[in-house]
Design a protein around this motif. Structure first.
Motif, PDB file in Angstrom:
ATOM      1  N   LYS A 273       0.243   3.784  -3.064  1.00 30.90           N
ATOM      2  CA  LYS A 273      -0.578   4.937  -2.671  1.00 30.90           C
ATOM      3  C   LYS A 273      -0.193   6.227  -3.400  1.00 30.90           C
ATOM      4  CE  LYS A 273      -2.236   7.582   1.303  1.00 30.90           C
ATOM      5  NZ  LYS A 273      -2.138   7.811   2.763  1.00 30.90           N
TER       6      LYS A 273
ATOM      7  N   ILE B 297      -6.737   5.621   1.904  1.00 32.92           N
ATOM      8  CA  ILE B 297      -7.160   6.734   1.050  1.00 32.92           C
ATOM      9  C   ILE B 297      -8.330   7.507   1.658  1.00 32.92           C
ATOM     10  CG2 ILE B 297      -8.130   7.323  -1.226  1.00 32.92           C
ATOM     11  CD1 ILE B 297      -5.272   6.406  -1.423  1.00 32.92           C
TER      12      ILE B 297
ATOM     13  N   LEU C 199      -6.447  -0.619   1.416  1.00 32.83           N
ATOM     14  CA  LEU C 199      -6.162   0.539   0.563  1.00 32.83           C
ATOM     15  C   LEU C 199      -7.217   1.622   0.772  1.00 32.83           C
ATOM     16  CD1 LEU C 199      -4.293   1.660  -1.605  1.00 32.83           C
ATOM     17  CD2 LEU C 199      -5.665   0.483  -3.326  1.00 32.83           C
TER      18      LEU C 199
ATOM     19  N   ILE D 296       0.830  -1.208   0.000  1.00 38.44           N
ATOM     20  CA  ILE D 296       0.000   0.000   0.000  1.00 38.44           C
ATOM     21  C   ILE D 296       0.867   1.261   0.000  1.00 38.44           C
ATOM     22  CG2 ILE D 296      -1.642   1.335   1.392  1.00 38.44           C
ATOM     23  CD1 ILE D 296      -2.914  -1.402   2.118  1.00 38.44           C
TER      24      ILE D 296
END
Length: 326
Positions: A194, A230, A226, A190
């Motif tokens: 990202k 976010i 994920l 991740i």
């Protein structure tokens, strides 16, 4: 001259094969701290390697052809690229990155390191031609696959695999993060992807993000992790994977029409908000049916006033062949 402790450990490992830290501690009757110090030295000298995870970790002698490796001279520029791009997971589950991994791979297939390194760089350059502004444009592939494409753009962060050399670094990363369920490895994945997703969000002025729900049940889901990473800064679109009597994962379906039917009947967009531009994120795009069908449902609900962008962590290069491993 008395034999050094590290020499004794090497002899013991050669005799026993695989040995745990506890066994070394018991055999040499020195402190746990002293054993760890000696093992650290041997790791730094690349004389041993370990397999397993605490508390079950075992140490072995690292066999390598030092003479052959010393003769292999890789150009500095190529070496930097290989260190950045190459990753292999051995059959025993050991992660080897960069030059170390590349030499291991060459040795496994009995290939000359220098020559193969040049061929690897040339292959990377071929695939890099498909990249623009850090992303791979996959829209043309979608248009050649589906009668109607409901996405305005489709991108991959990287290809899942490349000719001859197999899975890319990101392809390996994704596959083994999902299969191993190793929390640290998933976190590293991740962290790795990202910035690319944030780049796409900024580039396309995204104000709504939808993460494609997983179809295979796992304790730790990459897309959920994920989403958590976010979520704090962006609005999320609600997409649900319907539970059916018998779960049929997309990856088990080889025919395009079956994949379209599966996506059409098992994914629901239950969102009433309105968005200007939407980003749909999936882990691995094979046929692309899931992304396209979800985009179709978003269009039907009229919740997007602008563009719908599809973004996959990895995608298949050859005609969007089905990626069945992940």
């Amino acid at each position: 001259m008395p034999e050094k402790t590290e020499e004794k450990i090497i002899k013991y490992l050669r005799a026993k094969g695989q040995v745990s830290g506890k066994e070394l501690f018991d055999h040499f009757e020195i402190s746990d701290r002293a054993i760890r110090k000696q093992l650290k030295k041997l790791f730094e000298k690349e004389l041993i390697y370990k397999v397993g995870r605490p508390p079950k970790v075992f140490y072995s002698i690292k066999e390598s052809n030092k003479e052959e490796e010393s003769k292999a001279i890789i150009e500095k520029g190529n070496e930097e690229i290989i260190n950045e791009k190459f990753l292999i997971i051995t059959p025993s589950g050991e992660e080897k990155e960069g030059i170390e991994g590349f030499k291991y791979w060459c040795k496994k297939f009995n290939l000359p390191v220098e020559k193969t390194a040049k061929e690897y760089i040339q292959t990377l350059k071929k695939y890099d031609l498909y990249k623009k502004d850090r992303l791979i444009d996959g829209l043309a592939k979608f248009k050649s696959t589906f009668e109607q494409v409901y996405l305005d753009q489709v991108y991959y962060i990287d290809f899942y695999s490349i000719e001859r050399f197999g899975k890319t670094k990101l392809g390996q990363f994704l596959l083994y993060a999902k299969q191993s369920q190793n929390k640290a490895y998933i976190k590293n994945l991740i962290t790795y992807i990202k910035p690319q997703i944030e780049h796409a969000i900024k580039k396309f002025k995204i104000d709504g993000i939808g993460f494609v729900p997983p179809t295979v049940k796992r304790e730790i889901q990459i897309m959920k992790e994920l989403e958590k990473a976010i979520k704090p800064n962006h609005r999320l679109i609600s997409i649900t994977k319907i539970k059916t009597t018998i779960t049929v994962p997309q990856k088990t379906l080889s025919k395009l029409n079956d994949r379209i039917e599966n996506a059409k009947n098992t994914f629901v967009v239950n969102e009433n908000g309105t968005f200007k531009n939407i980003l749909l994120v999936d882990d691995a795009v094979g046929s692309g049916a899931t992304l396209n069908e979800i985009a179709k449902k978003i269009r039907a609900r009229k919740i997007c006033k602008g563009k719908i962008i599809g973004l996959a962590i990895v995608g298949s290069f050859k005609g969007f062949d089905v990626i069945s491993e992940v």
